[in-house]
Write a protein that holds these residues in place. Structure first.
Motif, short mmCIF file in Angstrom:
data_model
loop_
_atom_site.label_atom_id
_atom_site.label_comp_id
_atom_site.label_asym_id
_atom_site.label_seq_id
_atom_site.Cartn_x
_atom_site.Cartn_y
_atom_site.Cartn_z
N ASP A 46 0.86 -1.20 0.00
CA ASP A 46 0.00 0.00 0.00
C ASP A 46 0.89 1.24 0.00
O ASP A 46 1.20 1.81 1.05
CB ASP A 46 -0.91 -0.01 1.22
N PHE A 47 1.29 1.68 -1.19
CA PHE A 47 2.21 2.80 -1.32
C PHE A 47 1.59 4.10 -0.82
O PHE A 47 2.28 4.94 -0.25
CB PHE A 47 2.65 2.97 -2.78
N ARG A 48 0.29 4.29 -1.03
CA ARG A 48 -0.34 5.55 -0.61
C ARG A 48 -0.33 5.68 0.91
O ARG A 48 -0.03 6.76 1.43
CB ARG A 48 -1.76 5.66 -1.15
N GLN A 49 -0.65 4.61 1.62
CA GLN A 49 -0.63 4.68 3.08
C GLN A 49 0.79 4.90 3.59
O GLN A 49 1.01 5.66 4.53
CB GLN A 49 -1.20 3.38 3.68
N PHE A 50 1.73 4.23 2.94
CA PHE A 50 3.14 4.40 3.31
C PHE A 50 3.54 5.86 3.13
O PHE A 50 4.13 6.48 4.03
CB PHE A 50 4.02 3.50 2.44
N THR A 51 3.21 6.44 1.98
CA THR A 51 3.57 7.83 1.70
C THR A 51 2.86 8.77 2.67
O THR A 51 3.46 9.77 3.12
CB THR A 51 3.21 8.19 0.25
N ALA A 52 1.61 8.49 2.98
CA ALA A 52 0.86 9.33 3.92
C ALA A 52 1.53 9.33 5.29
O ALA A 52 1.61 10.38 5.95
CB ALA A 52 -0.58 8.85 4.03
N ASP A 53 2.02 8.18 5.72
CA ASP A 53 2.71 8.10 7.02
C ASP A 53 4.03 8.87 6.99
O ASP A 53 4.41 9.53 7.96
CB ASP A 53 2.95 6.64 7.39
N VAL A 54 4.74 8.76 5.85
CA VAL A 54 5.99 9.51 5.70
C VAL A 54 5.72 11.01 5.76
O VAL A 54 6.40 11.76 6.47
CB VAL A 54 6.69 9.14 4.37
#
Length: 317
Positions: free
Chosen positions: A216-224
């Protein structure tokens, strides 16, 4: 012989650890007559590496000690500002705009600086010495008019703020922000390396090392991004007189002017900069197009809340 003479146009661009020789080694590149005008420092190095292969030249390497010796004697432009950013928020366009002036030396996301900052097996003293030496050599005066050096850092270098501020207590630090849904939408079209799990260590990005994102790249990016906003908010609350913040949503021309005034870097040719702003930050051949309103899938409440806290605080200060 002065270092200026035998190092003219030569810059260090990569630091690596030779396990065979058990020592640190620096790679150097001869830029020849090429000005660092590409959107990223590595783009310039890539072009020069291709030229070198065409001429069948061998790699040029040194020890870090040589870097320290070079920095001690080389003539360089003073460091005028560090640019921090949350990615896809105008930092590349800003550096490209100021790079239009021959008086400005632009170093945009040089991997060498990241390699030094993130090296875990260097002492704090070594990291400081090597980083500051690299900055000086990268900012060498390759022409007779260079008077300013601007360094655009990688986005995750927000988390190195305390270290960098202790090394550069009087240098202007400029922070660029943008709404997270717009940043996420941009990465959805063309992902940056810090938005792909495993490309940049979770330790550097300051996110939960045990969390499994399962692609889940979007969730990963959102956390970053949430971590970036929280760190920027913490920095903002320090109210350091040499820190300033700007938001992409307030307009690129306004961002350019704010940076110019804050870093005390005069805009000599306004028309030339305005012409550069008409094109995409990473291509002078692609006309700039305003982004569409992000789709709902790019909205992450926790991330947006962190951004809005930062934005409101910035407006109050």
């Amino acid at each position: 012989m002065k270092p200026d003479l035998f190092l003219t146009n030569w810059v260090p661009y990569q630091l690596f650890r030779s396990e065979e020789e058990e020592q640190w080694i620096l790679n150097w590149m001869d830029l020849e007559d090429r000005k660092m005008m590409e959107p990223f420092f590595d783009d310039t190095i890539g072009i020069c590496r291709f030229r070198r292969r065409e001429k069948k030249r061998l790699p040029s390497v040194s020890s870090p000690e040589f870097l320290l010796e070079a920095a001690a004697g080389i003539t360089h432009a003073p460091l005028s500002a560090f640019v921090f950013h949350v990615s896809r928020c105008g930092s590349t366009l800003l550096s490209q705009a100021f790079g239009e002036d021959d008086e400005n030396i632009i170093i945009a996301e040089a991997p060498l600086l990241d390699q030094i900052l993130s090296a875990t097996d260097l002492t704090e003293a070594e990291r400081k010495q090597w980083f500051m030496a690299a900055v000086k050599v990268l900012g060498q005066q390759r022409n007779s008019v260079a008077t300013a050096q601007i360094i655009k850092l990688d986005s995750w270098h927000l988390h190195f703020y305390d270290t960098l501020r202790s090394w550069y207590p009087d240098t202007p630090f400029f922070f660029l922000l943008r709404r997270p849904d717009e940043v996420l939408a941009s990465h959805g079209k063309q992902p940056g390396i810090h938005t792909v799990p495993g490309m940049v260590s979770k330790q550097l990005l300051k996110i939960d090392p045990m969390k499994d994102y399962r692609g889940d790249f979007r969730q990963f990016t959102a956390d970053v991004l949430k971590g970036f906003y929280e760190q920027a908010y913490r920095i903002q609350q320090l109210q350091h007189p040499k820190n300033a913040f700007a938001d992409y949503g307030d307009g690129i021309p306004e961002m350019i002017d704010r940076f110019s005034n804050f870093a005390n870097i005069q805009i000599k040719d306004r028309e030339r900069i305005n012409n550069r702003l008409k094109y995409h930050s990473k291509s002078t051949k692609t006309a700039f197009q305003k982004d569409r309103v992000p789709e709902a899938k790019y909205h992450y409440p926790d991330c947006m809340e962190a951004y809005q806290q930062l934005k409101k605080s910035n407006e109050r200060l």
